[in-house]
Enzyme design. Structure first.
Site, PDB file in Angstrom:
ATOM      1  N   CYS A 183       0.834  -1.189   0.000  1.00 24.86           N
ATOM      2  CA  CYS A 183       0.000   0.000   0.000  1.00 24.86           C
ATOM      3  C   CYS A 183       0.873   1.244   0.000  1.00 24.86           C
ATOM      4  CB  CYS A 183      -0.888  -0.028   1.245  1.00 24.86           C
ATOM      5  SG  CYS A 183      -1.886   1.435   1.470  1.00 24.86           S
ATOM      6  N   PRO A 184       0.576   2.196  -0.853  1.00 27.35           N
ATOM      7  CA  PRO A 184      -0.577   2.339  -1.751  1.00 27.35           C
ATOM      8  C   PRO A 184      -0.260   1.960  -3.199  1.00 27.35           C
ATOM      9  CG  PRO A 184       0.473   4.452  -1.575  1.00 27.35           C
ATOM     10  CD  PRO A 184       1.300   3.472  -0.731  1.00 27.35           C
TER      11      PRO A 184
END
Length: 78
Positions: free
Chosen positions: A14-15
């Protein structure tokens, strides 16, 4: 579902899976679908959230042994 492409985001945290998905979808016409492969647990929250916020359709989520497959279809021009 006029087109189908695969974006392999396995190994990314993430992200990055969502950022790569956004970048891949941006130039594509509405109706284009992408199979996103991701193994980051946060993608289970991030991908549906991105689709809701950007107005894309999350058609299916399929759990595989090593990753999850998200089928995302671009609804409108961003």
């Amino acid at each position: 579902m006029s087109n189908l492409d695969t974006l392999d985001a396995t190994g990314l945290l993430c992200p990055l899976p969502v950022l790569k998905l956004r970048k891949r979808l941006k130039p594509l016409p509405a109706g284009t679908c992408i199979r996103l492969l991701a193994d980051d647990p946060a993608a289970a929250v991030d991908v549906p959230h991105f689709c809701r916020e950007a107005g894309h359709d999350l058609l299916t989520v399929t759990e595989e042994s090593e990753h999850t497959i998200y089928l995302v279809c671009k609804r409108d021009a961003e």
